[in-house]
Motif scaffolding. Sequence first.
Motif, mmCIF file in Angstrom:
data_model
loop_
_atom_site.group_PDB
_atom_site.id
_atom_site.type_symbol
_atom_site.label_atom_id
_atom_site.label_comp_id
_atom_site.label_asym_id
_atom_site.label_seq_id
_atom_site.Cartn_x
_atom_site.Cartn_y
_atom_site.Cartn_z
ATOM 1 N N THR A 111 5.278 2.861 -12.811
ATOM 2 C CA THR A 111 4.087 2.563 -12.648
ATOM 3 C C THR A 111 3.929 3.255 -11.333
ATOM 4 O O THR A 111 4.563 3.906 -10.789
ATOM 5 C CB THR A 111 3.957 1.028 -12.370
ATOM 6 O OG1 THR A 111 4.916 0.741 -11.098
ATOM 7 C CG2 THR A 111 4.034 -0.047 -13.387
ATOM 8 N N VAL A 112 2.290 3.622 -10.839
ATOM 9 C CA VAL A 112 2.209 4.142 -9.817
ATOM 10 C C VAL A 112 1.486 3.198 -8.796
ATOM 11 O O VAL A 112 0.575 2.410 -9.051
ATOM 12 C CB VAL A 112 0.910 5.211 -10.297
ATOM 13 C CG1 VAL A 112 0.514 5.970 -8.986
ATOM 14 C CG2 VAL A 112 1.540 6.230 -11.409
ATOM 15 N N ALA A 113 2.152 3.064 -7.496
ATOM 16 C CA ALA A 113 1.600 2.415 -6.554
ATOM 17 C C ALA A 113 0.213 2.866 -6.046
ATOM 18 O O ALA A 113 -0.120 4.035 -5.946
ATOM 19 C CB ALA A 113 2.697 2.343 -5.053
ATOM 20 N N LEU A 156 6.222 5.079 -8.558
ATOM 21 C CA LEU A 156 5.613 6.349 -8.074
ATOM 22 C C LEU A 156 4.746 6.179 -6.895
ATOM 23 O O LEU A 156 3.660 5.359 -7.018
ATOM 24 C CB LEU A 156 5.125 7.071 -8.923
ATOM 25 C CG LEU A 156 5.918 7.519 -10.409
ATOM 26 C CD1 LEU A 156 5.057 8.427 -11.073
ATOM 27 C CD2 LEU A 156 7.098 8.095 -9.816
ATOM 28 N N GLY A 157 5.175 6.596 -5.618
ATOM 29 C CA GLY A 157 4.347 6.656 -4.515
ATOM 30 C C GLY A 157 3.901 7.389 -3.664
ATOM 31 O O GLY A 157 4.374 8.543 -3.992
ATOM 32 N N HIS A 158 3.170 7.279 -2.646
ATOM 33 C CA HIS A 158 2.940 8.253 -1.487
ATOM 34 C C HIS A 158 2.060 9.200 -2.120
ATOM 35 O O HIS A 158 2.290 10.444 -1.793
ATOM 36 C CB HIS A 158 4.184 8.696 -0.605
ATOM 37 C CG HIS A 158 3.797 9.314 0.687
ATOM 38 N ND1 HIS A 158 2.695 10.231 0.855
ATOM 39 C CD2 HIS A 158 4.244 8.710 1.920
ATOM 40 C CE1 HIS A 158 2.815 10.373 2.249
ATOM 41 N NE2 HIS A 158 3.455 9.301 3.034
ATOM 42 N N LEU A 159 1.207 8.910 -3.246
ATOM 43 C CA LEU A 159 0.318 9.964 -3.684
ATOM 44 C C LEU A 159 -0.744 10.529 -2.662
ATOM 45 O O LEU A 159 -1.363 9.760 -2.031
ATOM 46 C CB LEU A 159 -0.467 9.283 -5.207
ATOM 47 C CG LEU A 159 0.321 9.547 -6.414
ATOM 48 C CD1 LEU A 159 1.420 8.759 -6.506
ATOM 49 C CD2 LEU A 159 -0.579 9.091 -7.511
ATOM 50 N N SER A 160 -1.058 11.764 -2.824
ATOM 51 C CA SER A 160 -2.381 12.430 -1.943
ATOM 52 C C SER A 160 -3.466 12.155 -2.638
ATOM 53 O O SER A 160 -3.428 12.267 -3.884
ATOM 54 C CB SER A 160 -1.783 13.897 -2.126
ATOM 55 O OG SER A 160 -3.022 14.324 -1.524
ATOM 56 N N ALA A 187 0.854 -1.194 -0.137
ATOM 57 C CA ALA A 187 0.007 0.017 0.060
ATOM 58 C C ALA A 187 1.062 1.135 -0.076
ATOM 59 O O ALA A 187 1.843 1.254 0.748
ATOM 60 C CB ALA A 187 -0.808 -0.007 1.124
ATOM 61 N N SER A 188 0.412 2.423 -0.889
ATOM 62 C CA SER A 188 1.248 3.436 -0.771
ATOM 63 C C SER A 188 0.434 4.557 -0.978
ATOM 64 O O SER A 188 -0.408 4.493 -2.195
ATOM 65 C CB SER A 188 2.221 3.474 -1.902
ATOM 66 O OG SER A 188 3.036 4.451 -1.707
ATOM 67 N N GLY A 189 0.509 5.653 -0.139
ATOM 68 C CA GLY A 189 -0.451 6.727 -0.396
ATOM 69 C C GLY A 189 -0.381 7.395 0.835
ATOM 70 O O GLY A 189 -0.005 7.182 2.098
#
Length: 265
Positions: A252-254, A216-220, A7-9
């Motif tokens: 890719t985007v997590a 790419l991770g930790h997206l708002s 999980a990432s965000g």
Amino acid sequence: MRFVSIASGSSGNCIYAGTDTTHILIDAGISNKRIEQGLGEIGVTGKELSAIVITHEHSDHVKGLGILARKYGIPIYGTKETLDEIAGMKSLGKYPKELFQPVQADVDFTVGDMNILPFHIDHDAVNPVGYRIHNGKKSVAVATDMGHFDQYIIEHLQNLDAILLESNHDVNMLETGPYPYYLKRRILGDHGHLSNENAGRLLNFIVHDNMKHIVLGHLSKENNYAELAYETVKLEITQGDNPYSGSDFPITVAKRDEISEIITL
């Protein structure tokens, strides 16, 4: 070595890195149930975990730590200041503090057949770090919750096979969005989070011929979306001062609520 985002965000982060014999979590910021479900999807059980390495004490990185520690007695690594903060968090419940293993930025340590190097990051936490993980000639890194990057960060992210890199927000979405002014300032500040543009700019300094994967991770949730992060970062690489195009690398985007593809190196 395998590398996967469970999980990432902005709502929770948990990354797995492992070999046949060593299984490590970087952060445990989602529920224990979701952590164990994610591990199950890659054929690992909670009791097989060798270590949990913590980047910093914010709840979206430690939420599930207490239950995991109670259940399985897994060693917990983090800077002394981070571990002290975690020890005082009543929300994590009771678990053996003897599991704590203090680490220092730029001093590597070994867990099983994996060598782990913490490196300093600038974020509004007591003493946060990112992690670079080696197994033989393969290396991956988790670099999130960084208000900015500098030459020190660039040097610590050279010659990676894969990276999970923060691409937290689109600056325009953040500036025009619903967040209160003080929170916008915090996120945009030097101890906040990397924007999509800055993630792309950092990648310009670290991409190389043998980079296998960029996640790419930790997206708002409020100030970004996956397609925008992807396109912005890709464009920054293409237009950057390097010989590459953004299409030269798998990017890719997590996701915040499901595991990413399993990267096998």
